[in-house]
Design an enzyme around this catalytic site. Structure first.
Site, short mmCIF file in Angstrom:
data_model
loop_
_atom_site.label_atom_id
_atom_site.label_comp_id
_atom_site.label_asym_id
_atom_site.label_seq_id
_atom_site.Cartn_x
_atom_site.Cartn_y
_atom_site.Cartn_z
N CYS A 131 0.83 -1.21 0.00
CA CYS A 131 0.00 0.00 0.00
C CYS A 131 0.86 1.26 0.00
O CYS A 131 1.40 1.65 1.04
CB CYS A 131 -0.94 -0.01 1.21
N CYS A 134 -0.34 4.10 2.23
CA CYS A 134 -0.08 3.90 3.65
C CYS A 134 1.39 4.15 3.99
O CYS A 134 1.71 4.77 5.00
CB CYS A 134 -0.40 2.47 4.08
N ASP A 135 2.29 3.62 3.18
CA ASP A 135 3.68 3.51 3.60
C ASP A 135 4.68 4.34 2.80
O ASP A 135 5.86 4.40 3.16
CB ASP A 135 4.11 2.04 3.57
#
Ligand code: NDP
Length: 307
Positions: A131, A134-135
């Site tokens: 993701c 997200c990261d």
């Protein structure tokens, strides 16, 4: 006989449990094989509103569970292997037990498709991610690699150029599944290097418990090379967890639940929430919102039926 059973204990399922719990419906949550959902395998979550300093994914999801339990939600280990949605009450099989429920919220999510290399699996959350939203932030000025040749890979590669020094996009063929516009956008980005006809043999960094590089193999010539990498983003698709509902629920060609408006499915009394229906946004906050919608619809239906 339960009023409501919620399948899945990620953001969508837990939020549905908070709302239906608070409505006094005593929801039963069947946790699933990946208890806590995709958040449980991420590190820090910095974009969930309400946590100005960020929060660890597993902690966020555990907080949600505790909040739901405070309102009487019950959690059960195991996953649904079979379902009979042909009439109400609906019946669900969890191991050798059959559970009956008046309404059902399916929040079983979608699992990231992985390369399934042992080294990749061990380094998930330590440099291996599925993701970018997200990261990506953790790889400022770092070396990033994206695997895949679809729209997700193009989108993630483009997005990650905001952070990374350079983004290598590795694809196993020399033609792309991605749409023309997404591909052209990535090709026009000077920070993206395309590495074609290439597969990943091994993710390096097990000793450091953090990704340090990737061993690649050219699938045409057989030549192997090693590239230094800090963050590896696997973007080779997702698999919605809808197997027990095949032939009963309206699913699209890839197995995602087809929405019949709001949180409704084609079956009266069965609702969807989160990534099991959403292939576009896939965020913790959108899944939580969808869980809330499914809970409110469940509550209204049960109330109208006098339960
Ligand atoms: P796709 O299934 O479209 O693409 C998956 C890619 O991963 C393919 O290039 C495939 O290679 C590759 N792949 C699959 N398995 C492996 C493997 N084991 N090893 C190496 N490579 C592998 O998935 P996406 O997630 O990209 O997209 C899913 C859907 O969501 C699509 O319909 C897409 O259009 C849509 N989407 C739309 C977006 C937008 O419009 N903004 C953004 C993101 C997704 P190969 O081609 O060789 O099979």
């Amino acid at each position: 006989m339960h009023n409501v059973v919620i399948i899945g204990s990620g953001c969508a399922g837990n939020t549905a449990a908070v709302y239906t719990g608070r409505a006094g419906l005593k929801p039963l949550v069947i946790k699933g094989w990946e208890a806590g959902g995709q958040l449980s395998i991420t590190s820090e979550v910095e974009n969930f509103p309400g946590f100005p300093q960020g929060i660890l994914g597993p902690e966020l999801v555990e907080n949600m569970k505790q909040q739901a339990e405070r309102f009487g939600a019950e959690y059960m280990d195991g996953a649904v292997s079979e379902a009979d949605l042909s009439k109400r009450p609906f019946r669900l099989r969890v191991e050798d037990q059959w559970i009956e429920t008046r309404t059902l919220i399916i929040a079983s999510g979608a699992s990231a498709r992985w390369l399934n290399l042992p080294s990749e699996q061990k380094l998930i959350g330590h440099g291996v991610s599925s993701c970018a939203t997200c990261d990506g932030f953790f790889y400022r000025d770092k070396q990033i690699m994206v695997i895949g040749g679809g729209d997700t890979a193009m989108e993630e590669a483009n997005f990650l150029t905001r952070f990374g020094r350079n983004v290598m996009l590795v694809h196993r063929r020399d033609t792309f599944r991605a749409s023309k516009i997404m591909l052209e956008r990535a090709q026009a980005n000077p920070k993206i290097e395309f590495i074609m006809n290439t597969g990943v043999e091994e993710v390096l960094g097990l000793e450091q418990n953090s990704v340090t590089g990737v061993r690649l193999k050219n699938l045409v010539t057989g030549e192997e090379t090693t590239r230094a990498v800090d963050g590896l983003f696997v973007a080779i698709g997702h698999i919605p967890n809808t197997k027990p509902f095949v032939g009963q629920l309206d699913l699209d060609a890839d197995g995602y639940i087809v929405s019949h408006g709001g949180a409704r499915t084609n079956i009266h009394g069965v609702f969807h929430a989160g990534d099991v229906q959403d292939r576009v946004y896939r965020q913790a906050i959108t899944a939580a919102g969808a869980g809330c919608m499914a809970a409110i619809e469940t509550e209204r239906l049960l109330e109208a039926e006098g339960h």
